[in-house]
Design an enzyme around this catalytic site. Structure first.
Site, short mmCIF file in Angstrom:
data_model
loop_
_atom_site.label_atom_id
_atom_site.label_comp_id
_atom_site.label_asym_id
_atom_site.label_seq_id
_atom_site.Cartn_x
_atom_site.Cartn_y
_atom_site.Cartn_z
N SER A 83 -40.09 -10.00 38.22
CA SER A 83 -40.70 -8.92 37.45
C SER A 83 -42.01 -9.44 36.87
O SER A 83 -42.11 -10.61 36.52
CB SER A 83 -39.76 -8.50 36.33
OG SER A 83 -40.49 -7.89 35.30
N LYS B 252 -35.87 -11.88 35.44
CA LYS B 252 -35.39 -10.97 36.48
C LYS B 252 -35.52 -11.47 37.90
O LYS B 252 -36.46 -12.17 38.26
CB LYS B 252 -36.10 -9.61 36.35
CG LYS B 252 -35.77 -8.99 35.02
CD LYS B 252 -35.35 -7.57 34.98
CE LYS B 252 -35.43 -6.74 36.16
NZ LYS B 252 -35.47 -5.33 35.80
N GLU C 51 -33.10 -2.15 47.50
CA GLU C 51 -33.47 -0.88 46.88
C GLU C 51 -34.33 -0.04 47.83
O GLU C 51 -34.19 1.17 47.91
CB GLU C 51 -34.25 -1.12 45.58
CG GLU C 51 -33.38 -1.69 44.47
CD GLU C 51 -34.22 -2.18 43.31
OE1 GLU C 51 -34.39 -1.43 42.35
OE2 GLU C 51 -34.75 -3.31 43.38
#
Ligand code: ARG
Length: 460
Positions: A279, A285, A292
């Site tokens: 991130s 993260k 996704e």
């Protein structure tokens, strides 16, 4: 600059620039270039062989087309939107290269049978690639199953812990789904693998053509029997888009599982670092972007199917220009599908299962069914057994305890059918290995399934 149209004979005005821009397809159908040339090579050879054009002319055309193919492969070919589509671009280039004799190539042929021939050649190759990619994914899933044969995890229903299963059983479930996807594509291939060329614009051809020869040259195993159907049907493409949509649905479900399982809350799996992203703001993260995007791109693949279904639904027979809209959805599904299969394959290959975590989660109340079955085996109607074990679960939950902590004494308070051996059931492994029914999660069953796939995927 305005190009002279190959079909310009009957027109007194040159085409409006808007029309050229709006109707062109070369910006995307150049993807078909080498398949178009393949089709033209077979057609030209056939024209020469049949004496429809002189043999020397056919030879010149073949030579010219091969040079054009080379230019295209080397990125030297200049595509022109004013020339509308890939077919006109190539034909015009041929005439420029070898002179007027190039104009003989289009004898006994129409763009209507030409375009769908190239499209089918393209799709046949793509579907074969997709089938091979799916086989590779299956082999990787099989390897993971073997790696984690001796680890149990919880199976979920309603995303609630249900019953313990072997991790291998979980992977093999997807392996089965991808097998059916593969079989659907293989079946689709039978209907793609048909030669439309030789149908002309709609009604057939008045030259003494040899379609058998062309089919052989191009490797089509069947020849389309009806020229109207051959030039205007796109059900082979619809079927492909539908197979693609189903395959994406399966991959999307796998992606969703992995996204959930890799969350900190679950921590069942560790995704390979090289396939995740960080991130820009939260340093902790590790995002499952590939998964996704596979889940996200499933939407566009469904859309491609609906798009072409809608395009064809109101078309009067036979060819209509609407059919030019068949290409982009197919190209997009091919590209998305191939990328997604490669993505899933890489993820599975690099996946690590957190054994302690999944094993711990596989126990506890996930063992409750077996306790109820125990009572049922002793003759208690299953409904009553279910109720009794439900009370045991409620009793333990109230005290903040797990199922494994129960004692025989406590069990007997709920039913005097419980004996010492009931405590043996409080292990995820024991419980898993009791499910020996065909298709069940017992080690012996899973080993048989692994052996079956080993044979099917590695020995053929
Ligand atoms: N670019 C057209 C297509 O993709 C080729 C066929 C055009 N045929 C015609 N009669 N205008 O469908």
């Amino acid at each position: 600059m305005a190009e002279k149209k190959l079909w310009g004979g009957r027109f007194s005005e040159s085409t409006d620039a808007f029309v050229e821009e709006f109707t062109e397809s070369v910006s995307f159908d150049k993807e078909l270039a080498l398949y178009d040339i393949k089709g033209s090579l077979a057609h030209a050879k056939m024209l020469g062989k049949q004496g429809i054009i002189p043999k020397e002319d056919a030879d010149k055309i073949v030579e010219g087309l091969l040079e054009i193919a080379k230019d295209i492969e080397e990125g030297k070919f200049q595509w022109k939107k004013e020339l509308e589509d890939v077919h006109m671009n190539i034909e015009k280039a041929l005439i420029e290269k070898i002179g007027d004799v190039g104009g003989k190539l289009h004898t006994g042929r129409s763009r209507n049978d030409q375009v769908v021939t190239a499209f089918r050649l393209y799709l046949k190759e793509q579907v074969n690639d997709i089938v091979n990619l799916l086989s590779e994914l299956q082999r990787v899933l099989l390897k993971k199953s073997q790696e984690y044969l001796d680890v149990v995890m919880p199976a979920y229903t309603h995303l609630q812990r249900a019953q313990p299963i072997r991790v291998a059983h979980y992977f093999l479930a997807y392996l089965e789904m991808f097998q059916r996807d593969k079989e659907r594509f293989e079946d689709n291939l039978k209907r793609i693998d048909m030669l439309p060329l030789g149908s002309g614009a709609v009604a057939g051809v008045d030259f003494p053509i040899d379609r058998e020869f062309v089919a052989k040259e191009l490797g089509f195993s069947q020849i389309m029997r009806n020229s109207i159907d051959a030039t205007s049907s796109r059900d082979f493409a619809l079927e492909f888009l539908s197979c693609g949509a189903i395959c994406m649905a399966n991959m999307s479900r796998f992606s969703e599982d992995m996204i959930i399982y890799s969350s900190t809350e679950f921590s069942f799996v560790e995704l390979p670092d090289k396939l995740t992203t960080g991130s820009s703001i939260m340093p902790q993260k590790k995002n499952p972007d590939v998964l996704e995007l596979i889940r996200g791109k499933t939407g566009r693949v469904y859309g491609n199917l609906i798009s072409l279904l809608t395009t064809v639904k109101g078309l009067p027979l036979a060819y209509n220009r609407d059919l030019q809209e068949d290409k982009e959805p197919v190209f997009d599904t091919v590209k998305t599908l191939k990328g997604s299969i490669v993505g899933i394959t890489k993820i599975v290959e690099g996946l690590k299962i957190n054994k302690e975590k999944v094993q711990a989660a596989a126990g506890g109340f996930a063992l409750a069914t077996d306790l109820a079955n125990y009572l049922a085996e002793k003759g208690l109607p299953f409904r009553q057994a279910h109720h009794i074990v439900g009370s045991i679960v409620g009793y333990l939950v109230n005290q903040g305890r797990e199922l494994e902590s129960i004692t025989l004494q406590e069990l007997k308070q709920f039913s005097n059918l419980f004996e010492e051996d009931a405590l043996n059931l409080l292990s995820a492994y024991t419980v898993a290995d009791r499910r020996k029914s065909f298709g069940g999660t017992a080690k012996q069953q899973i080993e048989e399934q692994i052996a079956f796939w080993e044979k099917k995927l590695f020995e053929s």
